[in-house]
Scaffold this motif. Structure first.
Motif, mmCIF file in Angstrom:
data_model
loop_
_atom_site.group_PDB
_atom_site.id
_atom_site.type_symbol
_atom_site.label_atom_id
_atom_site.label_comp_id
_atom_site.label_asym_id
_atom_site.label_seq_id
_atom_site.Cartn_x
_atom_site.Cartn_y
_atom_site.Cartn_z
ATOM 1 N N PHE A 72 -19.540 -24.374 5.561
ATOM 2 C CA PHE A 72 -20.231 -24.155 4.301
ATOM 3 C C PHE A 72 -19.514 -23.063 3.521
ATOM 4 N N GLN A 73 -19.650 -23.136 2.217
ATOM 5 C CA GLN A 73 -18.935 -22.238 1.313
ATOM 6 C C GLN A 73 -19.919 -21.332 0.585
ATOM 7 N N ILE A 74 -19.651 -20.038 0.627
ATOM 8 C CA ILE A 74 -20.530 -19.072 -0.035
ATOM 9 C C ILE A 74 -19.733 -18.209 -1.005
ATOM 10 N N GLN A 75 -20.461 -17.610 -1.927
ATOM 11 C CA GLN A 75 -19.855 -16.656 -2.857
ATOM 12 C C GLN A 75 -20.675 -15.381 -2.856
ATOM 13 N N ASN A 76 -19.996 -14.252 -2.775
ATOM 14 C CA ASN A 76 -20.657 -12.950 -2.831
ATOM 15 C C ASN A 76 -20.710 -12.508 -4.286
ATOM 16 N N ASN A 77 -21.880 -12.596 -4.902
ATOM 17 C CA ASN A 77 -22.054 -12.189 -6.293
ATOM 18 C C ASN A 77 -22.592 -10.774 -6.436
ATOM 19 N N HIS A 78 -22.631 -10.052 -5.336
ATOM 20 C CA HIS A 78 -23.086 -8.667 -5.401
ATOM 21 C C HIS A 78 -21.949 -7.763 -5.850
ATOM 22 N N LEU A 79 -22.296 -6.586 -6.341
ATOM 23 C CA LEU A 79 -21.278 -5.647 -6.796
ATOM 24 C C LEU A 79 -20.466 -5.071 -5.638
ATOM 25 N N ASN A 80 -21.060 -5.088 -4.445
ATOM 26 C CA ASN A 80 -20.384 -4.532 -3.278
ATOM 27 C C ASN A 80 -19.971 -5.633 -2.314
ATOM 28 N N SER A 81 -19.060 -5.296 -1.411
ATOM 29 C CA SER A 81 -18.664 -6.232 -0.362
ATOM 30 C C SER A 81 -19.819 -6.441 0.602
ATOM 31 N N LEU A 82 -19.850 -7.602 1.235
ATOM 32 C CA LEU A 82 -20.792 -7.836 2.322
ATOM 33 C C LEU A 82 -20.006 -8.076 3.602
ATOM 34 N N MET A 93 -19.036 -19.729 18.013
ATOM 35 C CA MET A 93 -18.536 -18.645 17.164
ATOM 36 C C MET A 93 -18.146 -19.195 15.792
ATOM 37 N N PHE A 94 -17.706 -18.312 14.898
ATOM 38 C CA PHE A 94 -17.301 -18.746 13.561
ATOM 39 C C PHE A 94 -16.072 -17.971 13.098
ATOM 40 N N SER A 95 -15.406 -18.543 12.093
ATOM 41 C CA SER A 95 -14.315 -17.845 11.416
ATOM 42 C C SER A 95 -14.545 -17.940 9.918
ATOM 43 N N ILE A 96 -13.845 -17.100 9.165
ATOM 44 C CA ILE A 96 -13.956 -17.067 7.712
ATOM 45 C C ILE A 96 -12.620 -17.482 7.127
ATOM 46 N N VAL A 97 -12.640 -18.497 6.264
ATOM 47 C CA VAL A 97 -11.412 -19.056 5.704
ATOM 48 C C VAL A 97 -11.456 -18.922 4.179
ATOM 49 N N PRO A 98 -10.588 -18.118 3.580
ATOM 50 C CA PRO A 98 -10.542 -18.037 2.116
ATOM 51 C C PRO A 98 -10.251 -19.403 1.506
ATOM 52 N N THR A 99 -10.662 -19.596 0.271
ATOM 53 C CA THR A 99 -10.494 -20.910 -0.366
ATOM 54 C C THR A 99 -9.066 -21.155 -0.839
ATOM 55 N N ASN A 100 -8.254 -20.113 -0.944
ATOM 56 C CA ASN A 100 -6.894 -20.286 -1.483
ATOM 57 C C ASN A 100 -5.825 -20.287 -0.400
ATOM 58 N N THR A 101 -6.225 -20.296 0.864
ATOM 59 C CA THR A 101 -5.273 -20.285 1.963
ATOM 60 C C THR A 101 -5.947 -20.785 3.231
ATOM 61 N N ILE A 142 -14.631 -9.389 8.864
ATOM 62 C CA ILE A 142 -15.844 -10.087 8.420
ATOM 63 C C ILE A 142 -16.252 -9.696 7.006
ATOM 64 N N GLN A 143 -15.377 -9.013 6.297
ATOM 65 C CA GLN A 143 -15.683 -8.554 4.947
ATOM 66 C C GLN A 143 -15.447 -9.655 3.928
ATOM 67 N N ILE A 144 -16.452 -9.858 3.067
ATOM 68 C CA ILE A 144 -16.314 -10.762 1.927
ATOM 69 C C ILE A 144 -16.532 -9.917 0.679
ATOM 70 N N GLN A 145 -15.497 -9.780 -0.103
ATOM 71 C CA GLN A 145 -15.526 -8.850 -1.221
ATOM 72 C C GLN A 145 -16.376 -9.374 -2.376
ATOM 73 N N SER A 146 -16.695 -8.465 -3.282
ATOM 74 C CA SER A 146 -17.490 -8.829 -4.454
ATOM 75 C C SER A 146 -16.791 -9.922 -5.247
ATOM 76 N N GLY A 147 -17.508 -11.012 -5.528
ATOM 77 C CA GLY A 147 -16.961 -12.123 -6.285
ATOM 78 C C GLY A 147 -16.159 -13.116 -5.459
ATOM 79 N N GLU A 148 -15.890 -12.801 -4.198
ATOM 80 C CA GLU A 148 -15.051 -13.663 -3.369
ATOM 81 C C GLU A 148 -15.803 -14.916 -2.921
#
Length: 239
Positions: A124-134, A175-183, A190-196
């Motif tokens: 599943f694909q999520i977006q962090n719309n908060h001002l801070n990283s999650l 378990m899980f992994s995090i895969v950026p959408t551009n690579t 485990i950090q997902i930056q603001s807007g990422e």
């Protein structure tokens, strides 16, 4: 003398009328106040009920502001190939007509397309719309906690075309992994930056029940806050 005699009589005649008018005015005032109160209560009830039906009231009381800014953009839970357009993520299994968890856990950390196959994937694909990283500490699927696989976080390219147990090419069972959408290089933390925007790849494990393709999947994200972010995925579907 006549005038002084008539005034008391006049007062006696007028006083009951004034009292009567005051009583009527009090009744009218009370009725108007009751009307305003009922109208206000009805309006408040309408908005409260509308919020409850639409889910906004429940969301506001169960999630904090940071959680409200985590958006679910897409998901893929099919028993199919190329989940979320990730070409090597393949759930195709001609034997099991469901997302295989505990039934396939004996083939530890192997991919689903093997014979016999290992446990299957959810993306599943999520977006962090908060001002801070999650920081995505855990992914909870139908009540089962899945932690981040650190082996995927060493600059390893996602590749589930062949079984490679504990290599970091894909997350281990449960378990899980995090895969950026551009690579296809999996994130090294485990950090997902603001807007990422990021794809979350979950591999079911021995604690996961098999998931029928007509059953919804409850997903909760632990992002280090008091409350969890919660989504419902429609099993066997991609959106």
């Amino acid at each position: 003398m006549n005038e002084s005699v008539q005034n008391p009589n006049l007062k006696k005649k007028i006083s009951p009328r004034l009292k009567h008018r005051r009583a009527v005015a009090d009744i009218i005032s009370t009725m108007l106040l009751m009307g305003v109160t009922v109208t206000g209560a009805s309006t408040l009830t309408y908005f409260m009920n509308d919020a409850f039906v639409s889910g906004t009231l429940g969301t506001a009381t169960t999630l904090d502001s940071s959680s409200l800014n985590v958006l679910l953009l897409a998901y893929d839970t099919r028993d199919a190939s190329s989940l979320m357009s990730l070409s090597t993520i393949n759930n195709e299994n001609t034997i099991n007509k469901f997302l295989c968890g505990v039934t396939c856990s004996g083939n530890q950390n192997r991919i689903p397309r093997d014979s016999p196959g290992g446990t299957e994937f959810i993306v599943f694909q999520i977006q962090n719309n908060h001002l801070n990283s999650l920081f995505l500490e855990d992914v909870i699927v139908n009540g089962v906690v899945h932690s981040w696989d650190p082996l995927t976080g060493n600059g390893v390219t996602l590749d589930a075309s062949t079984s490679a147990p504990l290599s970091g090419k894909y997350p281990a069972d449960g378990m899980f992994s995090i895969v950026p959408t551009n690579t296809l290089i999996q994130k090294n933390n485990i950090q997902i930056q603001s807007g990422e925007i990021a794809n979350i790849l979950v591999k079911l494990g021995p604690d996961d029940s098999d998931i029928d393709l007509n059953k919804g999947i409850q997903v909760k994200l632990n992002v280090g806050k008091i409350h969890l972010v919660e989504f419902i995925l429609e099993s066997g579907d991609a959106r």
